[in-house]
Design a protein around this motif. Structure first.
Motif, PDB file in Angstrom:
ATOM      1  N   LEU A  27       0.834  -1.194   0.000  1.00 14.34           N
ATOM      2  CA  LEU A  27       0.000   0.000   0.000  1.00 14.34           C
ATOM      3  C   LEU A  27       0.872   1.248   0.000  1.00 14.34           C
ATOM      4  O   LEU A  27       2.030   1.206   0.414  1.00 14.34           O
ATOM      5  N   GLY A  28       0.295   2.367  -0.424  1.00 14.36           N
ATOM      6  CA  GLY A  28       1.012   3.634  -0.439  1.00 14.36           C
ATOM      7  C   GLY A  28       0.674   4.434  -1.679  1.00 14.36           C
ATOM      8  O   GLY A  28       0.026   3.936  -2.600  1.00 14.36           O
ATOM      9  N   VAL A 101       4.151   1.751   2.064  1.00 13.03           N
ATOM     10  CA  VAL A 101       5.353   2.318   1.450  1.00 13.03           C
ATOM     11  C   VAL A 101       5.216   3.817   1.178  1.00 13.03           C
ATOM     12  O   VAL A 101       4.191   4.278   0.678  1.00 13.03           O
ATOM     13  N   PHE A 102       6.276   4.558   1.517  1.00 12.46           N
ATOM     14  CA  PHE A 102       6.374   5.948   1.070  1.00 12.46           C
ATOM     15  C   PHE A 102       7.746   6.147   0.435  1.00 12.46           C
ATOM     16  O   PHE A 102       8.655   5.323   0.589  1.00 12.46           O
ATOM     17  N   ASP A 103       7.886   7.231  -0.299  1.00 15.55           N
ATOM     18  CA  ASP A 103       9.117   7.571  -1.016  1.00 15.55           C
ATOM     19  C   ASP A 103       9.872   8.605  -0.179  1.00 15.55           C
ATOM     20  O   ASP A 103       9.339   9.689   0.086  1.00 15.55           O
ATOM     21  N   SER A 109       4.149  11.900  -0.010  1.00 17.47           N
ATOM     22  CA  SER A 109       3.857  10.481   0.168  1.00 17.47           C
ATOM     23  C   SER A 109       4.020  10.067   1.629  1.00 17.47           C
ATOM     24  O   SER A 109       3.333   9.163   2.111  1.00 17.47           O
ATOM     25  N   PHE A 110       4.940  10.724   2.339  1.00 17.86           N
ATOM     26  CA  PHE A 110       5.122  10.476   3.775  1.00 17.86           C
ATOM     27  C   PHE A 110       3.980  11.090   4.576  1.00 17.86           C
ATOM     28  O   PHE A 110       3.434  10.454   5.490  1.00 17.86           O
ATOM     29  N   LYS A 144      13.888  13.851   1.280  1.00 13.92           N
ATOM     30  CA  LYS A 144      13.058  14.891   1.893  1.00 13.92           C
ATOM     31  C   LYS A 144      12.536  14.452   3.264  1.00 13.92           C
ATOM     32  O   LYS A 144      12.024  15.288   4.019  1.00 13.92           O
ATOM     33  N   VAL A 145      12.645  13.169   3.554  1.00 22.01           N
ATOM     34  CA  VAL A 145      12.178  12.627   4.837  1.00 22.01           C
ATOM     35  C   VAL A 145      13.363  11.979   5.540  1.00 22.01           C
ATOM     36  O   VAL A 145      13.962  11.035   5.030  1.00 22.01           O
TER      37      VAL A 145
END
Length: 219
Positions: A27-28, A101-103, A109-110, A144-145
């Motif tokens: 998922l994401g 999942v995030f990028d 996305s986070f 970015k995260v």
């Protein structure tokens, strides 16, 4: 009792025995690398930028060994686009585990992870195992995260966190195999999975990383 899966090949059929079968959903948001993670784990290869984004639902099977047990993983790859949310949510109830999942190079996305967790709470089984994954750590200069942000969010919801790179393969196998191991231990021991989330609890709780690996950023 063993489950039996009939696996057909061209010109013949082969009976594959397995001790356990589990369903894992990816998922994401769209373009976080969910399909690339699946292909890397299943085939050991990396998809280039020319592949077509997943539309709705796709899946692949992989037979793995978990401490001597043959475990069949049915891995469902889902589209992250908003228009497919109603389609993917219909599959939540059948999932034994979720790879969320995030990028790490995409802040949005986070930030959307909390929305995904809200959907999980609404549609998934209460005992579903969840692993939060920050993908694309090979692009560390574009990050970015920060790793600590991922760990902090995961700790808030009492779920494990891991960072991966579908391109290099870093931690990809570990992510899927640790879920497989956790599910197998839970079934064999007859215990409920402890990965439950409370979306009303905003406290920063201790992260349960003792049996999970938090993959660091690539150097």
């Amino acid at each position: 009792m063993k489950k039996t899966d009939l696996s057909k090949k061209r010109g013949s059929s082969t009976i594959v025995d397995c001790d356990h079968t589990f369903t894992i959903m990816l998922l994401g948001d769209s373009c976080t690398g969910k399909t690339c993670l699946l292909v890397r784990f299943k085939d050991g290869t990396f998809l280039n930028n020319n592949f077509i984004s997943t539309v709705g639902i796709d899946y692949r099977n992989k037979l793995v060994d978990v401490n001597g047990s043959k475990v069949k993983l049915q891995i469902w790859d889902t589209a992250g686009q908003e228009r497919f949310r109603s389609v993917t949510s219909a599959y939540y109830r059948d999932a034994d585990a979720l790879l969320l999942v995030f990028d790490v190079t995409n802040r949005q996305s986070f930030d959307n992870i909390r929305n995904w967790l809200a959907q999980i709470r609404e549609y998934a089984q209460e005992s579903v195992a969840i692993l939060l994954v920050g993908n694309k750590i090979d692009l560390n200069v574009q990050r970015k995260v920060k790793p600590d942000e991922g760990k902090q969010l995961a700790a808030t919801y009492e779920i494990p966190y891991m960072e991966t790179s579908a391109k290099t393969g870093q931690n990809v196998n570990d992510a899927f195999m640790q879920l497989a191991s956790k599910l197998t231990r839970s079934r064999v021991g007859g215990q409920e999975d402890s990965n439950k989330i409370d979306l009303n609890d905003s406290r920063n709780v201790a992260s349960p990383y003792s049996s999970w690996c938090c993959g660091g950023a690539s150097k």
